[in-house]
Scaffold this motif. Sequence first.
Motif, short mmCIF file in Angstrom:
data_model
loop_
_atom_site.label_atom_id
_atom_site.label_comp_id
_atom_site.label_asym_id
_atom_site.label_seq_id
_atom_site.Cartn_x
_atom_site.Cartn_y
_atom_site.Cartn_z
N ASN A 1 0.87 -1.17 0.00
CA ASN A 1 0.00 0.00 0.00
C ASN A 1 0.91 1.23 0.00
OD1 ASN A 1 -2.16 -1.71 0.17
ND2 ASN A 1 -2.71 -1.17 2.25
N TYR B 1 1.32 5.62 0.00
CA TYR B 1 0.66 6.81 0.51
C TYR B 1 1.46 8.07 0.15
CZ TYR B 1 -1.03 3.12 3.68
OH TYR B 1 -1.53 1.96 4.20
N TYR C 1 1.60 11.86 1.93
CA TYR C 1 1.19 12.76 3.00
C TYR C 1 1.81 14.12 2.74
CZ TYR C 1 -0.66 9.19 6.22
OH TYR C 1 -1.41 8.22 6.82
N LEU D 1 0.33 15.93 9.89
CA LEU D 1 0.41 15.27 8.59
C LEU D 1 -0.99 15.04 8.04
CD1 LEU D 1 3.08 14.31 10.22
CD2 LEU D 1 3.28 12.74 8.31
N LEU E 1 5.61 13.63 2.05
CA LEU E 1 6.16 12.36 2.50
C LEU E 1 5.47 11.21 1.80
CD1 LEU E 1 6.23 13.33 6.23
CD2 LEU E 1 8.24 12.51 5.03
N THR F 1 2.31 -1.59 9.75
CA THR F 1 2.80 -0.28 10.13
C THR F 1 3.13 0.50 8.88
OG1 THR F 1 3.77 -1.25 12.11
CG2 THR F 1 4.59 0.91 11.47
N ILE F 2 3.01 1.81 8.96
CA ILE F 2 3.43 2.66 7.86
C ILE F 2 4.90 3.03 8.04
CG2 ILE F 2 3.29 5.06 7.07
CD1 ILE F 2 0.45 4.87 6.78
N TYR F 3 5.65 2.95 6.95
CA TYR F 3 7.05 3.37 6.95
C TYR F 3 7.21 4.52 5.96
CZ TYR F 3 7.61 -1.07 9.32
OH TYR F 3 7.49 -2.10 10.21
N PHE F 4 7.94 5.53 6.40
CA PHE F 4 8.03 6.76 5.62
C PHE F 4 9.37 6.92 4.92
CE2 PHE F 4 4.26 9.16 6.73
CZ PHE F 4 3.78 8.48 7.84
N GLY F 5 9.30 7.63 3.79
CA GLY F 5 10.51 8.06 3.12
C GLY F 5 11.07 9.30 3.78
N GLU F 6 12.13 9.84 3.20
CA GLU F 6 12.82 10.97 3.80
C GLU F 6 12.16 12.31 3.52
OE1 GLU F 6 14.83 8.81 5.98
OE2 GLU F 6 15.46 10.91 5.97
N GLY F 7 11.21 12.34 2.62
CA GLY F 7 10.46 13.56 2.37
C GLY F 7 11.05 14.43 1.27
N PHE G 1 0.40 4.53 17.57
CA PHE G 1 1.78 4.64 17.14
C PHE G 1 2.38 5.95 17.65
CE2 PHE G 1 1.29 1.37 13.79
CZ PHE G 1 -0.08 1.40 13.61
N TYR H 1 5.70 8.32 16.34
CA TYR H 1 6.77 8.55 15.38
C TYR H 1 7.59 9.75 15.83
CZ TYR H 1 4.55 5.53 11.83
OH TYR H 1 4.03 4.46 11.14
N GLN I 1 13.69 15.73 8.05
CA GLN I 1 13.76 14.30 7.78
C GLN I 1 12.38 13.68 7.73
OE1 GLN I 1 16.83 12.73 7.29
NE2 GLN I 1 17.59 14.82 7.37
N GLY I 2 12.34 12.42 7.31
CA GLY I 2 11.09 11.69 7.34
C GLY I 2 10.76 11.24 8.74
N LEU I 3 9.71 10.46 8.89
CA LEU I 3 9.27 9.99 10.20
C LEU I 3 9.81 8.61 10.49
CD1 LEU I 3 7.10 12.22 9.43
CD2 LEU I 3 5.61 11.01 11.03
N LYS J 1 4.75 0.98 18.84
CA LYS J 1 3.37 0.79 18.43
C LYS J 1 2.66 -0.12 19.42
CE LYS J 1 4.99 -2.76 15.23
NZ LYS J 1 5.16 -3.14 13.80
N PHE K 1 -0.70 -2.72 19.60
CA PHE K 1 -1.80 -3.40 18.93
C PHE K 1 -2.70 -4.11 19.93
CE2 PHE K 1 -0.74 -2.52 14.67
CZ PHE K 1 0.63 -2.53 14.57
N ASN L 1 -7.10 2.35 5.38
CA ASN L 1 -5.70 2.64 5.19
C ASN L 1 -5.33 3.99 5.77
OD1 ASN L 1 -4.36 0.47 3.60
ND2 ASN L 1 -6.13 0.80 2.32
N LEU M 1 -4.09 6.44 8.50
CA LEU M 1 -3.39 6.62 9.76
C LEU M 1 -3.58 8.08 10.12
CD1 LEU M 1 -1.59 5.12 11.80
CD2 LEU M 1 0.39 5.96 10.54
N PHE N 1 -2.96 11.34 12.25
CA PHE N 1 -1.88 11.90 13.05
C PHE N 1 -2.36 13.05 13.91
CE2 PHE N 1 2.08 9.95 11.68
CZ PHE N 1 1.71 9.32 10.51
#
Lengths: 116, 116
Positions: A32, A34, A36, A44, A90, A104-110, B34, B36, B42-44, B49, B51, B102, B104, B106
């Motif tokens: 998936n 995204y 942001y 965000l 992001l 979990t969502i994992y982010f890029g560096e933006g 979660f 972050y 920078q990114g996140l 987390k 659950f 989907n 999330l 924030f």
Amino acid sequence: SQTIHQWPATLVQPVGSPLSLECTVEGTSNPNLYWYRQAAGRGLQLLFYSVGIGQISSEVPQNLSASRPQDRQFILSSKKLLLSDSGFYLCAWSKGLLSRTGNTIYFGEGSWLTVV
Amino acid sequence: AQSVTQPDIHITVSEGASLELRCNYSYGATPYLFWYVQSPGQGLQLLLKYFSGDTLVQGIKGFEAEFKRSQSSFNLRKPSVHWSDAAEYFCAVAPGYGGATNKLIFGTGTLLAVQP
């Protein structure tokens, strides 16, 4: 392991010009994806998400669009930028629905976009 | 509608002091929660987390968070803050098991400054 890359890292564009931000994920399949946006002093905001090739869901109507031409590629575009499009963008990915345990969502560096 | 509130926009602590960042959520069922962290430009990065199970969750960099259902809270804590912890911290929520989304959601973030 999985990695996420987005580029360019920094962009200064004039009002009315087009935009293309690109994001790719490696090390996984059918993620998936995204986009942001983080505006100064705000949290965000989810712009778009995609559960598969060509499948895009828009969360906020605006001047932007997204496309997913390949499984692990997600592109954010605009035909004509506005001043209000400035912000920190992001890209992120997850393996499946966020409502499933462990996902979990994992982010890029933006990418910093400044519209002048 | 789901929402996440981080009541403290900005917090300053001395290095070596303890830290607690507050997070409250609004959701009908038990959500997935979660924290972050975002360093400047920078990114996140995911800190931790929750659950299900043990309501005290351990994360990276010495952080922990406690889920309190009665208070709809998921506060982040660290016993002794280091100068490198200066960053912005975001709490986020996703629907728990049985949901299908989907998104999330924030909070608006808490900016942490660390004094020497």
